[in-house]
Design an enzyme around this catalytic site. Structure first.
Site, PDB file in Angstrom:
ATOM      1  N   GLU A 161       2.249  -5.691  -6.444  1.00 26.89           N
ATOM      2  CA  GLU A 161       0.816  -6.020  -6.485  1.00 26.89           C
ATOM      3  C   GLU A 161       0.374  -6.554  -7.846  1.00 26.89           C
ATOM      4  OE1 GLU A 161       2.095  -3.231  -5.247  1.00 26.89           O
ATOM      5  OE2 GLU A 161       1.341  -2.930  -3.213  1.00 26.89           O
ATOM      6  N   PHE A 176      -3.969  10.396   2.808  1.00 23.57           N
ATOM      7  CA  PHE A 176      -2.780   9.657   2.421  1.00 23.57           C
ATOM      8  C   PHE A 176      -3.161   8.296   1.825  1.00 23.57           C
ATOM      9  CE2 PHE A 176       0.612   6.586   3.706  1.00 23.57           C
ATOM     10  CZ  PHE A 176       1.593   7.060   2.852  1.00 23.57           C
ATOM     11  N   GLN A 177      -2.611   8.008   0.667  1.00 22.18           N
ATOM     12  CA  GLN A 177      -2.857   6.759  -0.078  1.00 22.18           C
ATOM     13  C   GLN A 177      -4.344   6.553  -0.385  1.00 22.18           C
ATOM     14  OE1 GLN A 177      -0.705   3.493   1.849  1.00 22.18           O
ATOM     15  NE2 GLN A 177       1.084   3.965   0.603  1.00 22.18           N
ATOM     16  N   LYS A 201     -10.774   1.329   6.070  1.00 26.60           N
ATOM     17  CA  LYS A 201     -10.123   0.811   7.272  1.00 26.60           C
ATOM     18  C   LYS A 201     -11.073   0.753   8.464  1.00 26.60           C
ATOM     19  CE  LYS A 201      -5.924   1.180   9.998  1.00 26.60           C
ATOM     20  NZ  LYS A 201      -4.514   1.601   9.975  1.00 26.60           N
ATOM     21  N   MET A 229       8.556  -9.258 -31.278  1.00 22.19           N
ATOM     22  CA  MET A 229       7.392  -9.091 -32.141  1.00 22.19           C
ATOM     23  C   MET A 229       7.332  -7.689 -32.736  1.00 22.19           C
ATOM     24  SD  MET A 229       4.968 -10.696 -33.532  1.00 22.19           S
ATOM     25  CE  MET A 229       4.339 -12.140 -32.676  1.00 22.19           C
TER      26      MET A 229
END
Length: 571
Positions: A49, A111-112, A161, A485
């Site tokens: 993602e 969940f999630q 949802k 760096m």
């Protein structure tokens, strides 16, 4: 006719002119993915993602449109946070759509489930949790309006949802009215006149420009002013390309790794016209020693940016393009008053002298050879060769670190939107997915990601995204087997205590490229740089070019942290 939330969302994207969405599916957004095949919308399946958001960011920077990312709830949403913060720091227009658990389950540790609205509140321009499908079309309309108007930025829309599955009549708002959001687009005419009077009366005026000039499409007006009034120009990292990099009036980038001429120009100018730049610490160095002789005009559409870091004599709250148009109109009326080129020529001669005195350069060390384990190839030479081969017509993305600074110093950006780089947040792993986004926006352009061997490994999984979508992005790795760096800082300021910066253990990048279905090259000799890059650039597929460069090469000039711009370390 009633539509589901999923169809409403996709209808809205169509109305906003969205042609590509970068995303990754999951349970909370599966209904949206079920609907996507019914719409003429290109969905690009990324492998992480974070890659989706950076790709949307790169698409937005290169095209000037709003980038769009679509992910699921929980970890799908949290994986976008770095990309959102990156876009927020650099004022990039983006709409990120996240899935959420059904509204009855919010707050129940489902969940999630994660509070992505709360998590992203400090790094979005605005965010929404949509609880009613009747509000969805209005929210999406507002999200795009907010992302692209005023000071651009990322907007997040969190979709439960059950809202996605619910049905209602689709009505797309014709216009947007938000009582608490009214960005000032047009400048105050009195302030414009004060500013023009100030810099026309100056003996040593200097333009200091940032990404705001590019995002407002103000480059043409800036060039007219600089050339007709004979005023030198310096740019921030984000402002590179706002003014042609090969113009004699351009001094290069200023700040920590800025040119000698740019930093001396800042130190000696008597009027600074700052346009679309925010005076961040990498630019100013020691604040109380910054531009000690200058009166400052500051143009910015965000009034909170003005006087945030430095004193300002003439503030101009405005869209940068509108302010530059106003400056041009007032200056045009005074063109016959004096020979402005002659008036400012002594100052231009002085800054040109600084360019000659200390140009950007690097040393070829004859002791460097393969036997000592060091590379013969200078990374700056590789960047110069990319410029030579592309004739300055490529879109360059960078990762973060030494590769980023060499790409800023040794490639000339003659047009806006040709450099994609993480300026404010400094996000390693940004460049390659951003290059994918740019290549989708411009399929026929040469798009090159200039990377380090450390940073490229942060989002290398997106190579399969490029291969699957026939995107011929080129990744040029300046491979010094260090986190370069940080190693440079350890060398200069920590007595060479190279702790946790050695990257000797690394994959075979050529074999890795081929494993993903791309092409791989390795370059170890300076004479091979040009022909191999030439062959790779002509190949119509994604390529990794692993260039073994001098291991302990440093980026110069360098202003040590906390020092003034005149305390530069030079080659």
């Amino acid at each position: 006719m009633e539509l589901t939330g999923a169809d409403i969302l996709l209808e809205c994207l169509k109305r906003e002119g969205v042609d590509v969405v970068f995303g990754f599916p999951g349970g909370a957004v599966i209904d949206i993915y079920d609907a996507i095949p019914r719409y003429s919308l290109r969905h690009v399946l990324v492998r992480h993602e974070q890659g989706a958001v950076h790709a949307a960011d790169g698409y937005a920077r290169a095209s000037g449109k709003v980038g769009v990312a679509l992910v699921t709830s929980g970890p799908g949403a949290t994986n976008t946070v770095t990309g959102i913060a990156n876009a927020y720091c650099d004022s990039i227009p983006m709409v990120v759509i996240t899935g959420q658990v059904p509204t009855p389950l919010i707050g129940n540790d489902a969940f999630q489930e994660v509070d992505i609205v709360g998590i992203t509140r400090p790094c979005t321009k605005h965010n929404y949790l949509v609880k009613d499908v009747d509000q969805l079309a209005t929210v999406i309309r507002q999200a795009f309006y907010l992302a692209r108007s005023g000071r651009p930025g990322p907007v997040l829309v969190d979709l439960p949802k059950d809202v996605v599955q619910a049905k209602t009549k689709f009505v797309y708002p014709k216009s947007v009215k938000m009582r608490s959001y009214n960005p000032t687009i047009k400048p105050n005419k009195l302030q414009l006149k004060k500013a023009v009077d100030m810099f026309l009366d100056a003996k040593r005026p200097l333009f200091y420009v940032g990404g705001g000039v590019i995002s407002s499409n103000g480059s043409e007006e800036l060039s007219w002013l600089a050339r007709n009034l004979n005023i030198p120009v310096t740019a921030t990292l984000m402002g590179l390309g706002a003014f042609p990099g090969d113009d004699p009036l351009f001094l290069g980038m200023l700040g920590m790794h800025g040119t000698y001429a740019a930093n001396m120009g800042i130190n000696n100018c008597d009027v600074m016209i700052a346009v679309g730049a925010r005076f961040d610490d990498r630019v100013t160095g020691k604040l109380d020693a910054f531009a000690p002789e200058a009166k400052i005009v500051h143009v910015d559409i965000d009034p909170t940016s003005i006087r945030k870091n430095v004193r300002v004599d003439v503030p101009v709250v405005s869209d940068c393009l509108e302010a530059l148009k106003g400056f041009k109109e007032l200056a045009q009326a005074r063109l016959d008053e004096k020979d402005w080129k002659k008036v400012h020529q002594p100052w231009v001669d002085q800054v040109q002298g600084w360019k000659v005195e200390h140009p950007l350069t690097y040393k070829i060390d004859p002791e460097c050879n393969k036997d000592s384990g060091d590379g013969k190839i200078k990374p700056q030479f590789v960047v110069e060769t990319i410029y030579e081969l592309s004739k300055g017509d490529a879109i360059i993305a960078t990762e973060v670190g030494q590769n980023q600074m060499w790409a800023a110093q040794f490639y000339h950006y003659n047009k806006p939107r040709t450099l994609l780089t993480s300026g404010g947040l400094g996000t390693m792993g940004y460049g390659f997915p951003a290059a994918i986004g740019a290549q989708l926006a411009f399929p026929d352009k040469l798009v090159v990601d200039i990377a380090g061997d450390g940073s490229i490994q942060m989002n290398i999984q997106e190579l399969i995204t490029a291969v699957c979508n026939d995107l011929p992005v080129k990744i040029v790795i300046l491979n010094n087997t260090y986190l370069g760096m940080v190693r440079q800082w350890q060398e200069l300021f920590y007595a060479r205590n190279y702790c946790a910066t050695c990257m000797d253990a690394q994959p075979d990048f050529v074999a890795l490229a081929k494993a993903y279905g791309a092409e791989g090259y390795r370059i170890t000799e300076p004479e091979d740089v040009k022909p191999v890059l030439q062959e790779a650039f002509a190949l119509p597929k994604a390529c990794i070019i692993d260039v073994r460069v001098t291991k302990e090469e440093n980026v110069y000039p360098m202003v040590p942290a906390g020092a003034s711009l005149t305390e530069m370390l030079l080659v």
